[in-house]
Structures are given as structure tokens and as C-alpha cells.
Design a protein around this motif. Structure first.
Motif: not given
Length: 253
Positions: A118-130, A139-144, A221-230
Motif C-alpha cells: 500500500l505504501c508503494l502503490e499509494r506513493r506515500l513517500v512521494e506524497g509525504r515529501e510533496t 504536485d505529485l510526480p506520479v498519480v497513484p 531474466a525474472a526482472f525482464a519478465a515483469l510487466r512495466p511498473g510492477a
């Protein structure tokens, strides 16, 4: 007649004192050592430790070199579910019983994994900094992204993974899991092969023991197989992830 000695090999985040008190009440002597996580040659045993009949182990490395210095040891208990700090082959050759701490932290680790997701998906670190800088949503760099459309992947499907699946199921679209030792899926979890797990997971959570076979599971190989934004969550052992492959994946976005 000497009381049997139980050596606590090292101090971890767990408090050894309650365990020591219980053992002393049961007729044992106890000793807290400070053994290293690397070969014992770097640090000698404390005086008297050579008569130990049992070890309670945190992160200290227990191998032939250690057991040679404590030949009376017949029992090793770990302070974790993992046993990767113990050379199991060496223990087996000597007839030493090894037990792990099963199910002591299932709820805590599963809740922590969900919190990380939830912390990563809701961008809590970026949100707190913003917010700390005087900004707001725009002003968030990325919208969750919303969690309702996500697929949570469980790499391993033991106790902690199953509990995480239970906790997360109301929040996500799908929960999928891959575990070669599991043939019947828990309620609400879909068993898939390794390739599908990597390709379909928006959030991938690792729930594997550290063994020679699982070390470096998340390689290039495992990282390459993940979908973008995983998102990758590792509430298990750090060595499951190849650090060079992780660095390259982060640098590649």
C-alpha cells in the motif's frame, strides 16, 4: 553434576531474556555469546561455551567450524522460520536436531508486506515529501494507480503468503500464486506457473525460503519478465534477489 548449558549464539531484535529465564527455571545454564555471521575464526567462543548441549541461533553462522568447538551440541533452535544460517548437512552428519520457529510472526510479516504494498502503490513517500514541501495532489510526480484493478502475485504459497492473500483479496482484482509444492490453492487464490506469475503480477511478493535453489531467484531474466511498473516486495530473505539485476532494473525504470 553440571547443569546442561544452552548457548544463545547472538542477540537479534528478539529479547533473549525470557527464553533464558525459562531455561534456567527448567534446570539449564544459559550463556549469551556474540558469534559472527561469518566464519568463527574471526571471533573466539566465550569461556565455557564448549560444554553447550544446545544452541539458540539468530543470525550467527553455524557450520562445521563452530560445531567442532562445541562437540556436545545435539539440538539447534533458530529464532526464525528460516534455517539458512545453519549448515544443515553438517548438523545431519553429527546427528544434531535442527528446529525452526514456525508461525511465530505469520500475522506480523503478512501485515508488513501488505503495508509495503500500500505504501508503494499509494506513493506515500512521494506524497509525504510533496506535502512537506507545501504541495498537494496536483504536485505529485506520479498519480497513484487504483488497487482495485491490480493483480497480486505470491511467489511461494506458505503460511505468510496465504495470510497476505487473505488480507489483500478485498483490495485487488486477482491474487495469483506459484509454488511447486502446492497443488490445492487457498480460497481466492489462483495457482499459475512461474512464467505467468512474473508476467501477470502488478505487485509481486516473495515468500520463499533461502536455499541453494532459491538464491538469486529474482535475476535478470525474472526482472525482464515483469510487466512495466510492477512492484517487488521481499518480506523473505534478501539473497533471493540478485542485487546487480535489481540495480539494472531500477536504472532501466
Amino acid at each position: 553434576m553440571n547443569r546442561p548449558l544452552v548457548v544463545f549464539t547472538d542477540q537479534t531484535d528478539l529479547d533473549c531474556r525470557p527464553g533464558m529465564d525459562l531455561l534456567r527455571d527448567a534446570g539449564c545454564d544459559t550463556l549469551l555469546a556474540d558469534l559472527p555471521t561469518e566464519p568463527l575464526a574471526e571471533r573466539p567462543l566465550p569461556a565455557g561455551a564448549e560444554r553447550a548441549v544446545a544452541l539458540v541461533v539468530g543470525y550467527a553462522r553455524i557450520d562445521d567450524a563452530v560445531l567442532d568447538l562445541m562437540p556436545r551440541v545435539r539440538c539447534i533452535a533458530t529464532m526464525s522460520a528460516g534455517t539458512d544460517m545453519v549448515d544443515l548437512a553438517a548438523a545431519r552428519r553429527r546427528g544434531v536436531w535442527v528446529g525452526n520457529l514456525v508461525d511465530a510472526a505469520t500475522e506480523e510479516v503478512a501485515v508488513h508486506a501488505l503495508s509495503l504494498m500500500l505504501c508503494l502503490e499509494r506513493r506515500l513517500v512521494e506524497g509525504r515529501e510533496t506535502v512537506a514541501a507545501g504541495g498537494w495532489t496536483e504536485d505529485l510526480p506520479v498519480v497513484p494507480r487504483g488497487t482495485a484493478g491490480l493483480t497480486l502475485g505470491l511467489f511461494g504459497c506458505g503460511r505468510i503468503a496465504r495470510r497476505l492473500g487473505e488480507l489483500a483479496r478485498p483490495l485487488v482484482a486477482r491474487v495469483v500464486a506459484h509454488d511447486p509444492f502446492v497443488t490445492t490453492p487457498p480460497d481466492g487464490v489462483e495457482l499459475v506457473d512461474r512464467e505467468a506469475l512474473l508476467a501477470e503480477s502488478d505487485v509481486l511478493s516473495l515468500h520463499l525460503p533461502l536455499t541453494p535453489e532459491t538464491a538469486g531467484t529474482m535475476d535478470r531474466a525474472a526482472f525482464a519478465a515483469l510487466r512495466p511498473g510492477a512492484v517487488l516486495i521481499n518480506p523473505s530473505r534478501g539473497e533471493l534477489v540478485d542485487p546487480d539485476a535489481l540495480r539494472e532494473a531500477l536504472d532501466a525504470g
